[in-house]
Design an enzyme around this catalytic site. Structure first.
Site, short mmCIF file in Angstrom:
data_model
loop_
_atom_site.label_atom_id
_atom_site.label_comp_id
_atom_site.label_asym_id
_atom_site.label_seq_id
_atom_site.Cartn_x
_atom_site.Cartn_y
_atom_site.Cartn_z
N SER A 138 -90.84 -39.46 2.26
CA SER A 138 -90.70 -40.41 3.37
C SER A 138 -89.72 -39.81 4.37
O SER A 138 -88.94 -38.92 4.01
CB SER A 138 -90.13 -41.73 2.83
OG SER A 138 -89.70 -42.57 3.89
N TYR A 144 -84.46 -46.82 -2.54
CA TYR A 144 -85.59 -46.09 -1.95
C TYR A 144 -85.11 -44.77 -1.33
O TYR A 144 -85.72 -43.72 -1.55
CB TYR A 144 -86.24 -46.98 -0.89
CG TYR A 144 -87.55 -46.49 -0.33
CD1 TYR A 144 -88.76 -46.79 -0.95
CD2 TYR A 144 -87.59 -45.74 0.85
CE1 TYR A 144 -89.97 -46.35 -0.42
CE2 TYR A 144 -88.79 -45.31 1.39
CZ TYR A 144 -89.97 -45.63 0.75
OH TYR A 144 -91.17 -45.19 1.30
P1 NAD Z 1 -99.09 -49.50 -1.10
O1 NAD Z 1 -98.25 -50.65 -1.50
O2 NAD Z 1 -100.20 -49.70 -0.12
O3 NAD Z 1 -99.72 -48.80 -2.41
C1 NAD Z 1 -98.94 -48.59 -3.56
C2 NAD Z 1 -99.82 -48.07 -4.66
O4 NAD Z 1 -98.98 -47.83 -5.80
C3 NAD Z 1 -100.92 -49.03 -5.11
O5 NAD Z 1 -102.08 -48.27 -5.39
C4 NAD Z 1 -100.35 -49.60 -6.42
O6 NAD Z 1 -101.36 -49.98 -7.34
C5 NAD Z 1 -99.59 -48.41 -6.93
N1 NAD Z 1 -98.57 -48.74 -7.93
C6 NAD Z 1 -97.59 -49.69 -7.85
N2 NAD Z 1 -96.88 -49.71 -8.99
C7 NAD Z 1 -97.40 -48.73 -9.79
C8 NAD Z 1 -97.10 -48.26 -11.10
N3 NAD Z 1 -96.10 -48.79 -11.83
N4 NAD Z 1 -97.85 -47.25 -11.61
C9 NAD Z 1 -98.87 -46.71 -10.89
N5 NAD Z 1 -99.20 -47.12 -9.65
C10 NAD Z 1 -98.47 -48.12 -9.12
O7 NAD Z 1 -98.06 -48.40 -0.59
P2 NAD Z 1 -98.13 -47.29 0.58
O8 NAD Z 1 -97.45 -47.82 1.76
O9 NAD Z 1 -99.48 -46.71 0.71
O10 NAD Z 1 -97.13 -46.20 -0.03
C11 NAD Z 1 -97.58 -45.08 -0.77
C12 NAD Z 1 -96.44 -44.07 -0.83
O11 NAD Z 1 -96.10 -43.66 0.48
C13 NAD Z 1 -95.16 -44.62 -1.47
O12 NAD Z 1 -94.56 -43.63 -2.27
C14 NAD Z 1 -94.29 -44.92 -0.27
O13 NAD Z 1 -92.93 -44.87 -0.57
C15 NAD Z 1 -94.71 -43.79 0.66
N6 NAD Z 1 -94.41 -44.05 2.07
C16 NAD Z 1 -94.95 -45.14 2.69
C17 NAD Z 1 -94.65 -45.34 4.03
C18 NAD Z 1 -95.20 -46.52 4.78
O14 NAD Z 1 -94.72 -46.75 5.90
N7 NAD Z 1 -96.19 -47.23 4.25
C19 NAD Z 1 -93.81 -44.47 4.72
C20 NAD Z 1 -93.28 -43.38 4.04
C21 NAD Z 1 -93.59 -43.17 2.71
#
Ligand code: NAD
Length: 260
Positions: free
Chosen positions: A142, A155
């Site tokens: 991130s 985080y």
């Molecule tokens: P999201 O909430 O849309 O998806 C999260 C996923 O993780 C889902 O598929 C869920 O089933 C899975 N999950 C949750 N708990 C779990 C567990 N215990 N074991 C296995 N799977 C599990 O999230 P997102 O926004 O797509 O984020 C995905 C990644 O990207 C994360 O690591 C997040 O930190 C990172 N990220 C997101 C953003 C953003 O703005 N959305 C920005 C930077 C980084």
């Protein structure tokens, strides 16, 4: 470009992981989906990927917070497809609170999923990748892996740790045709971002619109959310032969956030 490789994407039932799974499938990879939902709920996603891209998929709802979950996921992948060529450590959660109120269990869960799971899963695939002299590990960190914001201590700690883990593992496997990189997105509109808005409103005393404008998009000079497709395209590039010399890096895709 990616040919018939096997790609495991943790947390790929939603958001960024789902987008990366679709983009790698579009390049011909068989896909191992992972998340916490029941298999029946994910059947339509599997069917749509298989139909649209003509690849095979499986789904394993292993809990990636536990070492046993990583073992279960990688075993399911190798049982189905023989080996793992691409691992995307993407599963992640968020919790927003001042440190003095931050619950211990939330801290532990974020460190377990957003940091330790990348170690657990990588540990399961590295020997196979070294043996086949090709592999790609992508850690979805991130902008918070490079800079901080208040109220996101767990985080930010986990994501900084993930960037460090990326560098260390990259050095270990550099001579084996295996690259390890972090992708550092800014804000991408997904359920993870949407669900933190109420807590951010509470922590900072703001309205929903103020959180979007003054907290989220304030950080991004482009004043727009990064798209899932943009992050997925970067992941596909890192899996290509053209990216063979990119390793140990933290790739910013954040609308200029960390340039400030
Ligand atoms: P999201 O909430 O849309 O998806 C999260 C996923 O993780 C889902 O598929 C869920 O089933 C899975 N999950 C949750 N708990 C779990 C567990 N215990 N074991 C296995 N799977 C599990 O999230 P997102 O926004 O797509 O984020 C995905 C990644 O990207 C994360 O690591 C997040 O930190 C990172 N990220 C997101 C953003 C953003 O703005 N959305 C920005 C930077 C980084």
């Amino acid at each position: 470009m990616v040919d018939t490789k096997t790609a495991v994407i943790t947390g790929s039932t939603s958001g960024i992981g789902s987008g990366i799974a679709r983009a790698l499938a579009a390049k011909g990879s068989n896909i191992v989906l992972n998340g916490i939902e029941a298999p029946d709920a994910i059947a339509p996603i599997r069917q749509s990927i298989e139909k649209e891209f003509g690849v095979k998929t499986i789904y394993c709802n292993a809990n990636m917070m536990e070492p046993a979950g990583a073992e279960e996921l990688i075993k399911a992948a190798t049982d189905a497809f023989g080996q793992v060529d691409i691992l995307v450590n993407n599963a992640g959660i968020q919790f927003v609170s001042p440190v003095e109120d931050f619950p211990h269990d939330k801290w532990q869960a974020i460190i377990a999923l957003n940091l330790s799971s990348a170690f657990y899963a990588s540990k399961e695939v590295v020997a196979g990748m070294k043996e086949s002299k090709w592999g790609r590990i992508i850690n979805i960190a991130s902008a918070h892996g490079l800079v901080a914001s208040p109220f996101k201590s767990a985080y930010v700690a986990a994501k900084h740790g993930m960037v460090g883990f990326t560098k260390s593992l990259a050095l270990e496997v550099a001579e084996f045709g295996v690259t390890v990189n972090a992708i550092c997105p800014g804000y991408v509109w997904t359920p993870l971002v949407e669900s933190q808005i109420p807590d951010t409103m509470k922590a900072r005393g703001l309205t929903e619109e103020e959180v979007k404008r003054d907290v989220l998009l304030k950080a991004q000079p482009t004043k727009r959310f990064v798209t899932i497709e943009e992050v997925a395209a970067l992941a596909v590039f890192l899996c290509s032969e053209d990216a063979s010399s990119i390793t140990g890096s933290a790739q910013s895709i954040d609308g200029g956030w960390v340039a400030q």
